[in-house]
Motif scaffolding. Structure first.
Motif, PDB file in Angstrom:
ATOM      1  N   LYS A 272      -9.289  -0.047   3.884  1.00 26.08           N
ATOM      2  CA  LYS A 272      -8.063  -0.798   4.202  1.00 26.08           C
ATOM      3  C   LYS A 272      -7.948  -1.042   5.701  1.00 26.08           C
ATOM      4  O   LYS A 272      -8.473  -0.282   6.502  1.00 26.08           O
ATOM      5  CB  LYS A 272      -6.842   0.043   3.815  1.00 26.08           C
TER       6      LYS A 272
ATOM      7  N   GLY B  43      -2.691  -1.976   6.023  1.00 23.10           N
ATOM      8  CA  GLY B  43      -2.664  -1.640   4.603  1.00 23.10           C
ATOM      9  C   GLY B  43      -3.321  -2.653   3.676  1.00 23.10           C
ATOM     10  O   GLY B  43      -3.147  -2.577   2.467  1.00 23.10           O
ATOM     11  N   LYS B  44      -4.062  -3.598   4.236  1.00 18.29           N
ATOM     12  CA  LYS B  44      -4.690  -4.590   3.357  1.00 18.29           C
ATOM     13  C   LYS B  44      -6.051  -4.092   2.890  1.00 18.29           C
ATOM     14  O   LYS B  44      -6.832  -3.591   3.698  1.00 18.29           O
ATOM     15  CB  LYS B  44      -4.914  -5.890   4.117  1.00 18.29           C
ATOM     16  N   ILE B  45      -6.329  -4.279   1.610  1.00 18.23           N
ATOM     17  CA  ILE B  45      -7.647  -3.913   1.102  1.00 18.23           C
ATOM     18  C   ILE B  45      -8.680  -4.842   1.741  1.00 18.23           C
ATOM     19  O   ILE B  45      -8.511  -6.062   1.745  1.00 18.23           O
ATOM     20  CB  ILE B  45      -7.678  -4.045  -0.437  1.00 18.23           C
TER      21      ILE B  45
ATOM     22  N   GLU C 159       0.379  -7.946   1.473  1.00 17.75           N
ATOM     23  CA  GLU C 159      -0.644  -7.971   0.433  1.00 17.75           C
ATOM     24  C   GLU C 159       0.044  -8.385  -0.838  1.00 17.75           C
ATOM     25  O   GLU C 159       1.272  -8.284  -0.941  1.00 17.75           O
ATOM     26  CB  GLU C 159      -1.118  -6.543   0.210  1.00 17.75           C
TER      27      GLU C 159
ATOM     28  N   GLU D 148      -4.813   1.014  -7.580  1.00 14.69           N
ATOM     29  CA  GLU D 148      -5.197  -0.103  -6.711  1.00 14.69           C
ATOM     30  C   GLU D 148      -6.498  -0.701  -7.200  1.00 14.69           C
ATOM     31  O   GLU D 148      -7.317  -0.003  -7.798  1.00 14.69           O
ATOM     32  CB  GLU D 148      -5.449   0.394  -5.289  1.00 14.69           C
TER      33      GLU D 148
ATOM     34  N   THR E 226       0.831  -1.197   0.000  1.00 11.83           N
ATOM     35  CA  THR E 226       0.000   0.000   0.000  1.00 11.83           C
ATOM     36  C   THR E 226       0.873   1.257   0.000  1.00 11.83           C
ATOM     37  O   THR E 226       0.591   2.233  -0.688  1.00 11.83           O
ATOM     38  CB  THR E 226      -1.010  -0.033   1.170  1.00 11.83           C
TER      39      THR E 226
END
Ligand code: AMP
Length: 610
Positions: free
Chosen positions: A559, A563-565, A342, A499, A313
């Motif tokens: 997120k 930082g993970k979607i 990620e 993204e 991210t």
């Protein structure tokens, strides 16, 4: 989509790599040898993380070497040498001792990235208490939940965080005996203690008591898809994996200046933002501030960072910021870059090569694994988009679950390029030992002698592993199992897209069809024409059955703090489903307001699957 393999010129390595001949090292590797590189407590009294990370360096020629270089938000810099860190952590251990805190009790930390966080964590580990760092941005409910599950008896925090987040829930935390305030000089909230005063009064000498390598040292909470967070317990023995993986997968050498950008509230910020570099006697940078493009480049430049460990991210934010903030910087000290958390899309790996002259090395692991399990290594080629190969000492399989709840089994997939669940053979030192209060949940992670990760992947004929998505996020469309990563990596290969997050939405014919949310580079307008082009781009590469039926251009994607979607939230919002545990959501997420950005259904774009 396949990208050309990146080969490396050994002449470009500035120091001899720690891991050169992957196959040979893998064949000869033993955890006993890795363990032998550590000291252990004097007189055979066991293994304690804080001894390895602090005391053993303070006692030798490294005593004056900077352990932590702390960069305050306001520009101040504080260097804490190993010798001083040993004394400060000893004082903290003595404070716990003085309060009657016993080995095994849980000490929670709610602090920004300030020196006290590191002193308290390592001091508590010296005292053989069990440490659980929380993100300082958590609100009262996630704090309450974690401290309740973990029966926290001590909380170390700041005055402001205490008043805003803990004072109001204190009566719901019956196990909490002591609250230690790190900045209490200007007044203490009622029912709390001034940590500075206690530290000043405590002795700077502390002898670590006998520590069984299997004694718990850390608890890291990880969000479940529903309900409560799970507290993964890690033991002192984990330091064996922290150190060897940092040597192999991050190529850490004693003279490095290492910057892991993760917060200790996420396991990466503890395993590699605290324990591994210190245990290897490496100077680590701690930045108190949050991500900021200018600030990050200036840290890399001014601190002469040599090894940098960050997350996709952040890399995408740097990509999005363009070349300008970077081009006049002297980043020549940097020699190795790695990323975790990620999928690292191929364009990001290649961007690293263009921007820094260094590819970005993706690696994979989880809270539960405690340390890096799969990596791209410095001396081996990179297949952009792949997570790399298993660490020496780690046995990995691609597995399919078989049987039922009463007779659970697994079938291992031997052929290459077949998708399945990533499975690891238990036995590495940093494996979690349980989930607090959830023994059945823990037991259900294992089948037929394998730990099942709930991540889907495939292994190519040369043993490189390719991530396909979380099992929970998988999309089932017209008989295909679609990993969201497959779709997202194609969308992010389009030059407009920064993204992407792909989810499955119900469809009367196909079961589910793919819907994607994307963000664009600044200045790019979501015109119908561009969306049509993006649909065509995806369809050409993925085929009509896998390409997204609908693409929404969003201002941003939801997120986690690491930082993970959060695909699960995209899906819940889309379908009006329960949103589950959102305690790690980075910022409140509203679906894109109508008109703020573009959306395209198949009719609009004329590109739906046939
Ligand atoms: P956490 O326990 O919060 O660190 O999250 C672990 C999960 O993050 C893994 O199970 C994966 O789903 C994801 N993850 C971590 N590293 C990678 C990577 N290199 N590529 C793809 N997914 C990753």
């Amino acid at each position: 989509m396949s990208w050309p393999t990146l080969h490396k010129d050994p002449a470009s390595f500035r120091v001899p790599p720690n891991l050169e001949a992957y196959e040979t090292v893998r064949e000869r590797f033993s955890w006993d040898d890795a363990r032998a590189a550590l000291d252990g407590l004097p007189d055979g009294a066991g293994l304690n993380i804080a001894h390895e990370a602090v005391d053993r360096h303070a006692a030798g020629p490294n005593a004056d070497r900077t352990a932590i270089r702390w960069l305050a938000k306001d520009g101040r810099v504080r260097d804490v040498p190993f010798g001083e860190l040993a004394a400060l952590t000893a004082r903290f251990a003595n404070v716990l001792q003085g309060l009657g805190v016993e080995a095994g009790e849980r000490v929670f930390l709610l602090l920004g990235r300030v020196p006290s966080l590191y002193i308290a964590a390592l001091g508590a580990i010296k005292h053989r208490a069990v440490v659980s760092p929380m993100f300082s941005a958590f609100g009262p409910e996630p704090i309450r939940q974690r401290m309740e599950i973990g029966s926290g008896s001590v909380l170390v925090t700041s005055r402001r965080l205490y008043e805003r987040k803990v004072a109001g829930i204190r009566d719901q935390l019956p196990s909490l005996k002591h609250v230690l305030i790190v900045d209490g000089a200007d007044g203490l909230p009622p029912g709390t203690l001034d940590l500075e005063v206690l530290l000043d009064a405590a002795s700077p000498d502390y002898r670590i008591g006998p520590t069984d390598p299997e004694d718990p040292a850390l608890v890291h909470f990880t969000s479940g898809t529903t309900g409560k967070p799970k507290g993964a317990v890690h033991v002192h023995e984990a330091v064996v994996a922290h150190t060897i993986t940092a040597r192999f997968a991050l190529d850490l050498h004693p003279d490095d200046t290492f910057w892991c950008t993760a917060d200790p509230g996420w396991v990466t910020g503890t395993s590699y933002g605290m324990i591994a570099p210190l245990a290897l006697g490496v100077t680590m940078i701690v930045d108190e501030a949050e991500y900021d493009t200018e600030r990050w480049y200036s840290i890399l430049e001014e601190q002469r960072v040599t090894v940098w460990y960050t997350a996709p991210t952040a890399i995408r934010m740097l990509m999005r910021a363009g070349d300008e903030p970077r081009v006049d910087r002297d980043l020549s000290a940097l020699r190795f870059i790695a990323s975790v958390g990620e999928p690292l899309n191929a364009p990001a790996v290649i961007w690293g090569q263009e921007a820094f002259g260094l590819p970005i090395h993706d690696n994979w692991w989880q809270t539960e694994t405690g340390a890096i399990m799969i990596a791209n290594f410095i001396a081996t080629e990179i297949r952009p988009g792949s997570m790399g190969r298993p660490m020496p000492g780690i046995e990995i399989a691609i597995a399919h679950r078989t049987g039922d709840d009463e007779h659970p089994g697994v079938e291992l997939v031997e052929e290459p390029d077949v998708e399945g669940e990533l499975a690891l053979r238990p036995g590495w030192p940093s494996m979690f030992r349980t989930y607090l209060d959830m023994p059945e949940r823990y037991a259900s992670c294992f089948r037929d002698g394998w730990y099942l990760t709930r991540d889907l992947a495939r292994r190519d004929a040369d043993g490189y592993l390719w991530f396909l998505g979380r099992a929970d996020d998988v999309i089932q469309s017209a008989g295909h199992l679609i990993g969201p990563t497959e779709v997202e990596s194609v969308l992010t290969a389009h030059e407009a897209v920064v993204e992407a997050g792909a989810i499955g939405v119900p469809d009367p014919v196909a079961g589910e069809v793919v819907k994607a949310f994307v963000t664009f580079y600044p200045g790019i307008e979501a015109t119908d024409e561009l969306l049509r082009e993006l649909h065509g781009f995806a369809r050409k590469r993925l085929g009509p059955a896998v390409a997204p039926r609908e693409i929404v251009v969003a201002e941003r994607l939801p997120k986690t703090r690491s930082g993970k979607i959060m695909r699960r939230l995209l899906k819940a919002r889309e379908l009006g489903l329960p949103e589950g545990d959102l305690s790690t959501l980075e910022a409140p997420y509203d679906a894109t307001p109508p008109g703020a950005a573009g959306t395209s259904a198949p009719d609009a774009a004329g590109e739906g699957p046939s």
